[in-house]
Design an enzyme around this catalytic site. Structure first.
Site, PDB file in Angstrom:
ATOM      1  N   HIS A 527     -29.599   7.252   8.851  1.00  0.00           N
ATOM      2  CA  HIS A 527     -29.448   7.105  10.304  1.00  0.00           C
ATOM      3  C   HIS A 527     -28.353   8.034  10.815  1.00  0.00           C
ATOM      4  CE1 HIS A 527     -31.061   2.742   9.627  1.00  0.00           C
ATOM      5  NE2 HIS A 527     -32.027   3.646   9.617  1.00  0.00           N
ATOM      6  N   SER A 528     -28.405   9.279  10.424  1.00  0.00           N
ATOM      7  CA  SER A 528     -27.373  10.251  10.788  1.00  0.00           C
ATOM      8  C   SER A 528     -27.412  10.544  12.288  1.00  0.00           C
ATOM      9  CB  SER A 528     -27.581  11.546  10.010  1.00  0.00           C
ATOM     10  OG  SER A 528     -27.591  11.303   8.615  1.00  0.00           O
TER      11      SER A 528
END
Length: 596
Positions: A527-528
């Protein structure tokens, strides 16, 4: 795919991930005469089984996968010297084409906390609804019912997940709710909803539902295998042809939108001369705009941290394992059913139940003083804010190193912490061979409070799992190596513990083993975000509220890299939201009427 030759476009998207597909698709639908080009470094996903059939999501985590790229972080003492690896999507549709398909949404207050004009929850909820068709329940006020992205319960229920909910509500003493994605409910056990079309049994991704479905429009073009190198101002975008190294320039008459994700977008800006002087100078790049926030703020001040714990499951349990192992007779059986009614395990991801967990007073006391300041400052007075998601998979996911395990049934517990404190950064650099590389600091577990929920969550999930009817013990090689003679030693079992059995007692030495194991094995939630943050320029922001890059004109960023603070959710829902908002902004800028 064949396209008529165009020498110039109105809008060029540098990157073809989830958000780019949403924006490009919406703009093309609003004005089909707009000449729009998506440049994507990866491959097409159109109608490919690995991207369409939900159960195959696990294949994208394989070391041989070409649909994900690997980013290796700098070694960290907080990870016992380990260099963490973070994957990101490398195909049309981005994460929406390869993710786990779990439908979760953050509390509305997360967006209000951004403090960005026009991005308050009251303005964003209509766009959340616009994106989705919620097939689970009718007439829910925060859900949408006419959008392109379908949300359903998946192909069929899994008994292991039902047991997780049953044990959770009784042992863990939390209530059940039928919707914890209403933007405020948490701390309840509930079924996991998925981005799976309940009618077709297929993945509901941004590529198929925003751009591939407009293949009839020759003005909307997707060029794959094109890595955008930089933006040339007054010209357009320069890209390289994959796998060759020859470069070409394509021109945009109105706008360039950088949409290459939390790793790709800051890299494109830095290669274009936009960033911190010291970083650009080390790479022999002339600085055009002094913007030191580029590449900072990795994962919106934090990242979602994940730990998995696999268990043996009863021989008679229904799990995803035979399909994930590729047992041909089982795969063909479920494919036949899926083609007939779209309801078999082909339309499943095995992750059917969860709780957005907040600790009670007893649990907070057990978590200790290290977490207490963080709780009081960030969670205590925000009852809608969960500390972590606890869930279970009916099966063992292959990237856990399970290839050497016997062909049995498994289940896997997962804890995902939602609001860690630690922060990282990602920048370009020149490697020893003079070629471009990345200088990537994840920041994982740098703050001492971040590991506390992981350590406590491991114990709580283990207590829940060992009370579930299908439990047959821990897969010891993938759990902490507790000292010999400890009550916590992991081993196989003939059946579950009684619901009212006492909890396992962990010694200080056991706690050290858990902490050490998590530092050795904790991984990203994929979930960058946050590396081109939508903040004021003085606060290391990169884009303004209308997604304009500071210091230049006709250049925007639209993807998860603009998110200024972390959101407590799987981020596909946020990528869709950013896309819908960006489409409205760009349509307004161009004077195009686009339905809100």
């Amino acid at each position: 795919m064949y396209y008529p030759f165009l020498s110039e476009f109105d809008i060029i998207f540098a990157g073809g991930g989830s958000t780019a597909c949403v924006v490009a698709g919406r703009l093309a639908a609003c004005d089909p005469s707009l000449r729009i080009l998506i440049l994507e470094g990866g491959q097409h996903t159109l109608n490919k089984a690995a991207h369409v059939q939900p159960y195959q999501y696990i294949t994208h985590q394989a070391p041989t996968s070409t649909t994900m790229s690997i980013n290796i972080g700098n070694p960290s003492p907080h990870l016992n010297g380990r260099a963490p690896i973070v994957h990101c999507a490398h195909c049309v549709g981005g994460g929406s084409s390869v993710n786990f398909m779990n439908y979760t949404r953050s509390p509305a207050s997360d967006f209000d906390d951004w403090g960005v004009d026009g991005w308050e929850s009251k303005n964003l909820i209509p766009l959340m609804k616009k994106a989705e068709t919620y097939e689970v329940q009718a007439d829910r006020p925060t859900h949408g019912y006419n959008g392109p992205i379908k949300v359903s319960s998946g192909g069929c229920k899994m008994d292991i997940s039902e047991d997780f909910i049953r044990v959770g509500t009784k042992y863990h003493k939390r209530p059940f709710s039928d919707d914890s994605n209403d933007l405020e409910t948490c701390n309840t056990y509930t079924h996991m909803r998925r981005y799976i079309d309940g009618t077709t049994g297929t993945r509901s991704d941004a590529a198929h539902h925003y751009v591939y479905n407009q293949a009839h429009n020759p003005n909307l073009q997707i060029w794959v295998g094109k890595r955008v190198k930089r933006v040339i101002f007054e010209l357009g975008s320069k890209f390289t042809n994959d796998p060759g190294q020859s470069s070409s320039i394509v021109r945009a008459s109105k706008l360039v939108v950088v949409s290459a994700g939390a790793f790709g977008s800051p890299a494109i800006l830095e290669r274009s001369g936009i960033g911190a002087e010291a970083i650009l100078k080390r790479c022999d790049i002339q600085q055009l705009v002094d913007l030191p926030g580029v590449g900072e703020n990795y994962c919106g001040l934090r990242d979602h941290n994940i730990v998995f714990g696999p268990y043996f499951a009863a021989d008679g349990a229904i799990t995803m394992d035979p399909l994930w192992r590729g047992e041909e007779n089982v795969v063909q059986e479920h494919l036949a059913r899926w083609k007939s009614n779209r309801k078999s395990l082909i339309a499943q991801n095995g992750n059917d139940a969860k709780i957005k967990w907040r600790p009670d007073d007893e649990e907070l006391k057990a978590m200790g003083s290290t977490f207490e300041p963080r709780w009081k400052e960030f969670f205590q007075d925000r009852p809608e804010r969960a500390v972590a998601i606890l869930s279970v998979f009916a099966g063992i996911v292959s990237y856990l190193g399970s290839s050497d395990l016997p062909p049995r049934n498994y289940m896997t517990a997962e804890i995902t912490t939602l609001y860690p404190v630690s922060v990282g950064s990602v920048h370009i650099k020149l490697g020893e061979n003079g070629k471009e590389d990345i200088n990537f600091t994840t920041g994982y577990l740098d703050d001492p409070s971040d590991i506390v929920p992981l350590n406590f969550g491991y114990k709580k999930l283990r207590e829940i799992c060992r009370r579930m009817p299908s439990y047959r013990g821990e897969v010891a090689t993938l759990h902490p190596p507790f000292p010999e003679g400890s009550a916590a030693v992991c081993r196989e079992a003939t059946g579950p513990a009684d619901l009212n059995a006492p909890d396992i007692i962990y010694t200080a030495e056991d706690d050290e083993a858990i902490d050490r194991f998590h530092r050795d094995n904790m991984q990203t939630g994929w979930h960058s975000l946050g590396t081109c943050a939508m903040k004021s320029r003085a606060d290391q922001g990169v884009v303004d509220a209308r997604l304009n890059v500071y210091g230049v004109t006709n250049l925007k960023v639209a993807d998860l890299s603009i998110v200024p603070m972390i959101v407590g959710t799987n981020t596909y829902s946020t990528a869709l939201l950013v896309g819908e908002k960006a489409a409205m902004i760009i349509a307004e800028d161009l004077g195009i009427e686009c339905r809100p």
